[in-house]
Design a protein around this motif. Structure first.
Motif, PDB file in Angstrom:
ATOM      1  N   ARG A 205     -13.305 -20.317  35.623  1.00 35.87           N
ATOM      2  CA  ARG A 205     -12.951 -18.957  35.207  1.00 35.87           C
ATOM      3  C   ARG A 205     -14.163 -18.259  34.587  1.00 35.87           C
ATOM      4  NH1 ARG A 205      -7.518 -18.216  34.926  1.00 35.87           N
ATOM      5  NH2 ARG A 205      -8.196 -16.043  35.117  1.00 35.87           N
ATOM      6  N   THR A 206     -14.317 -16.994  34.930  1.00 41.68           N
ATOM      7  CA  THR A 206     -15.467 -16.217  34.449  1.00 41.68           C
ATOM      8  C   THR A 206     -15.134 -15.523  33.125  1.00 41.68           C
ATOM      9  OG1 THR A 206     -16.316 -15.879  36.667  1.00 41.68           O
ATOM     10  CG2 THR A 206     -16.970 -14.256  35.020  1.00 41.68           C
ATOM     11  N   VAL A 207     -16.044 -15.643  32.178  1.00 42.98           N
ATOM     12  CA  VAL A 207     -15.827 -15.052  30.846  1.00 42.98           C
ATOM     13  C   VAL A 207     -17.104 -14.359  30.365  1.00 42.98           C
ATOM     14  CG1 VAL A 207     -14.030 -16.679  30.057  1.00 42.98           C
ATOM     15  CG2 VAL A 207     -16.441 -17.293  29.810  1.00 42.98           C
ATOM     16  N   PRO A 208     -16.973 -13.388  29.464  1.00 40.49           N
ATOM     17  CA  PRO A 208     -18.181 -12.747  28.914  1.00 40.49           C
ATOM     18  C   PRO A 208     -18.761 -13.600  27.790  1.00 40.49           C
ATOM     19  CG  PRO A 208     -16.192 -11.620  28.148  1.00 40.49           C
ATOM     20  CD  PRO A 208     -15.735 -12.778  28.981  1.00 40.49           C
ATOM     21  N   VAL A 209     -20.070 -13.827  27.847  1.00 39.61           N
ATOM     22  CA  VAL A 209     -20.723 -14.657  26.833  1.00 39.61           C
ATOM     23  C   VAL A 209     -21.823 -13.825  26.165  1.00 39.61           C
ATOM     24  CG1 VAL A 209     -22.127 -16.729  26.484  1.00 39.61           C
ATOM     25  CG2 VAL A 209     -20.237 -16.775  28.124  1.00 39.61           C
TER      26      VAL A 209
END
Ligand SMILES: O=C(O)CCC(=O)C(=O)O
Ligand SMILES: [Fe+2]
Length: 390
Positions: A205-209
């Protein structure tokens, strides 16, 4: 995959409410549904891409708050079609799931649309067997006591699981911070959460870091990464090779809205029911040792719940604002003073500020009243969940 295809085929024509958009885009959108209905996934994918490129421009022009919901709704819907097409055309799972996540992060679900990108992403993730599990890393073994034992009169008060009434009377109503212990033992997250578990449930899953030591630094930026990439690049590597120049922090992200499986592992503290609105804003804060949230305040009451690792928290009351040299503009909730090394030449009034501080341990929750100033440093690999409510 049958379930996904069936639900799409029974969706009514979803573009009816977007008649106002440019005719070129509208004909692309119509081609998306037509070709999908005819099982022409290659053609459908091409039309999805035209439409997404067109809308991407709109999403990246001007201020985010001024972007019409219409663009975000189209982005959401087309991302759904694109993801299913990619899957049907045997593209790698990572690509299909990333398409869902971009739709979730940048888009918004149209009201009359009953297909849910979150469910699609979960289904796709479950179909994919993660083969690259990381081994878990033990928490740092040596507590750095010199850093973490403030004198007693300066530490934040601790109380074991107060009743709702006594919490309201003694802390909430007068805006006084407190660390509440013994109230989180029923959270599944306390036992379940590990790096391996995150990889299995949500690795793709893609998340903002956030990248950089503090969001106030000039070289601070944000990146979209999968949870696996984040763990590998900013946690495993960090532990193996020592602290990198720029830390990665999955900070202030509504991860539990995005990934409902993880939502089942946490429990909204009962104290939140003392507010007026039924649903708190729930944010995840996941990062290696050494992440720093500079001194700032938030508009809502907060219960910051510590699941893994420890955090050193420094607090001071809202009425100290005049001594804190608050930023202007976008960072108007953040002080310019680095409370870990106060530059008294530049910020002389900061000498007047007295901070209370304590180390928040796993299983403890810190009540931060609305507008109370707080500075947070992680002492270990850490995962916290905050509940902002009003
Ligand atoms: O844990 C952190 O780094 C900051 C948490 C915070 O600022 C909040 O919950 O409002
Ligand atoms: Fe905060």
């Amino acid at each position: 995959m049958e379930r996904i295809r069936t639900s799409l085929s029974i969706a009514r024509d979803p573009w009816g409410s977007f008649e106002q958009v440019h005719p070129v885009l509208l004909s692309d959108l119509k081609r998306v549904t037509q070709t999908f209905g005819l099982v022409q996934y290659e053609q459908c994918l091409a039309s999805c891409q035209y439409a997404l490129d067109y809308v991407w421009e709109k999403l990246n022009t001007g201020h985010w708050k001024d972007i019409s919901d219409q663009w975000r709704q189209i982005y959401y819907s087309v991302s759904y079609y694109k993801s299913v097409c990619l899957y049907e055309l045997h593209h790698p799972p990572l690509k299909c799931i990333k398409t869902c996540d971009m739709g979730i992060l940048m888009g918004v679900k149209p009201l009359k649309w009953d297909l849910c990108l979150k469910e699609l992403a979960s289904t796709l993730h479950k179909l994919h067997e993660s083969t690259e599990l990381v081994k878990d890393i033990p928490a740092a073994k040596i507590p750095r006591l010199e850093l973490i034992s403030p004198s007693k009169d300066k530490s934040i008060q601790r109380v074991s699981c107060p009743s709702l009434e006594s919490f309201r009377k003694q802390w909430l109503s007068i805006g006084q911070p407190v660390i509440i212990t013994d109230c989180m033992h029923h959270w599944p997250a306390l036992d379940k959460w590990s790096l391996a578990y995150f990889q299995t449930v949500a690795g793709l899953r893609t998340v903002p870091v956030e990248i950089g030591s503090r969001y106030t630094d000039d070289d601070w930026s944000q990146q979209l990464l999968t949870i696996s990439q984040f763990i590998q690049q900013y946690i495993v590597k960090h532990q193996a090779e020592g602290a990198p120049a720029r830390r990665g922090y999955l900070a202030q992200h509504q991860l539990f809205d995005q990934i409902p499986e993880l939502r089942d592992d946490i429990i909204v503290p009962e104290y939140c029911c003392l507010g007026e609105s039924p649903d708190p804003d729930i944010n995840a804060w996941f990062g290696p040792e050494g992440t720093v949230s500079p001194l700032h305040q938030d508009p809502k009451d907060n219960l910051l719940c510590q699941v893994k690792g420890r955090k050193l928290v420094k607090l001071c009351p809202p009425d100290m604002a005049d001594c804190l040299y608050v930023n202007e503009g976008m960072l108007a909730n953040t002080s310019q003073v680095d409370v870990e090394s106060i530059d008294l030449q530049k910020f002389p009034l900061a000498a007047k500020v007295s901070f209370t501080e304590s180390v928040l341990h796993p299983g403890e929750m810190l009540f931060i009243p609305a507008k109370y100033w707080h500075h947070v440093r992680s002492l270990d690999l850490s995962f916290s969940v905050s509940f902002w409510w009003s």
